[in-house]
Motif scaffolding. Structure first.
Motif, mmCIF file in Angstrom:
data_model
loop_
_atom_site.group_PDB
_atom_site.id
_atom_site.type_symbol
_atom_site.label_atom_id
_atom_site.label_comp_id
_atom_site.label_asym_id
_atom_site.label_seq_id
_atom_site.Cartn_x
_atom_site.Cartn_y
_atom_site.Cartn_z
ATOM 1 N N GLY A 28 0.785 -1.221 0.000
ATOM 2 C CA GLY A 28 0.000 0.000 0.000
ATOM 3 C C GLY A 28 0.822 1.278 0.000
ATOM 4 O O GLY A 28 0.265 2.371 -0.038
ATOM 5 N N PHE A 29 2.139 1.168 0.032
ATOM 6 C CA PHE A 29 2.996 2.353 0.034
ATOM 7 C C PHE A 29 3.349 2.758 -1.390
ATOM 8 O O PHE A 29 3.465 1.915 -2.279
ATOM 9 N N ALA A 47 9.016 4.033 6.625
ATOM 10 C CA ALA A 47 7.975 4.372 5.660
ATOM 11 C C ALA A 47 6.870 5.121 6.385
ATOM 12 O O ALA A 47 6.549 4.809 7.525
ATOM 13 N N VAL A 48 6.331 6.125 5.726
ATOM 14 C CA VAL A 48 5.247 6.908 6.303
ATOM 15 C C VAL A 48 4.081 6.865 5.335
ATOM 16 O O VAL A 48 4.218 7.191 4.165
ATOM 17 N N TYR A 68 -2.630 3.784 8.927
ATOM 18 C CA TYR A 68 -1.791 4.860 8.427
ATOM 19 C C TYR A 68 -0.816 5.232 9.523
ATOM 20 O O TYR A 68 -1.065 4.998 10.694
ATOM 21 N N GLY A 69 0.290 5.836 9.147
ATOM 22 C CA GLY A 69 1.251 6.283 10.143
ATOM 23 C C GLY A 69 2.671 5.945 9.753
ATOM 24 O O GLY A 69 2.993 5.735 8.588
ATOM 25 N N ASN A 91 5.444 -4.512 -6.113
ATOM 26 C CA ASN A 91 4.266 -5.253 -5.634
ATOM 27 C C ASN A 91 4.165 -5.317 -4.110
ATOM 28 O O ASN A 91 3.844 -6.357 -3.540
ATOM 29 N N GLY A 92 4.467 -4.202 -3.437
ATOM 30 C CA GLY A 92 4.320 -4.136 -1.986
ATOM 31 C C GLY A 92 5.470 -4.711 -1.193
ATOM 32 O O GLY A 92 5.412 -4.778 0.037
ATOM 33 N N ILE A 93 6.543 -5.127 -1.874
ATOM 34 C CA ILE A 93 7.712 -5.689 -1.199
ATOM 35 C C ILE A 93 8.928 -4.853 -1.577
ATOM 36 O O ILE A 93 9.165 -4.565 -2.752
#
Length: 131
Positions: A28-29, A47-48, A68-69, A91-93
């Motif tokens: 999701g980042f 990561a934010v 979130y955060g 892909n999220g990794i």
């Protein structure tokens, strides 16, 4: 008073020949929300994920489970040439290849701690800088 919580994330580390392959799960980042910093023998992966600003009067959620955060992990990279660390987010990794020049097995003893101060050189992320 709002107190921000720093969360952790799951990471796999495996050894292949003379390198370590790290895989950090960051679904999701966006690529620009992920940052990798090196300070001495410590690699800090952070990561934010900011919550979208939405007009509260137009929100009609029945269930809201996504978080979130701030997320952060630290790893001991003694014996690793930080200038040779390669990183790719797909892909999220986040995949990182760390060459073990000294055959030091310190990566097996990775540590995770919460941290709020960032120092040293950044090797991945938006505002790249070097000391």
């Amino acid at each position: 008073v709002s107190k921000e919580t720093v969360r952790s994330f799951k990471t796999d580390i495996r050894e292949e020949d003379d390198k370590f392959i790290m895989e950090a799960e960051l679904p999701g980042f966006e690529k620009g929300e992920i940052q990798l910093d090196v300070n001495g023998d410590t690699l800090t992966l952070s990561a934010v994920h900011q919550q979208e600003q939405v007009d509260k009067s137009k929100e009609h959620y029945i269930c809201r489970e996504r978080s979130y955060g701030s997320y952060q992990r630290r790893f001991d990279i003694s014996g690793i040439d930080a200038d040779q660390i390669e990183a790719e987010y797909k892909n999220g990794i986040l995949y990182m290849i760390c060459n073990d020049n000294h055959k030091n097995k310190s990566m097996r003893k990775n540590r995770k701690t919460a941290c709020t101060k960032k120092e040293g050189k950044q090797i991945y992320g938006n505002n790249r800088h070097r000391d």
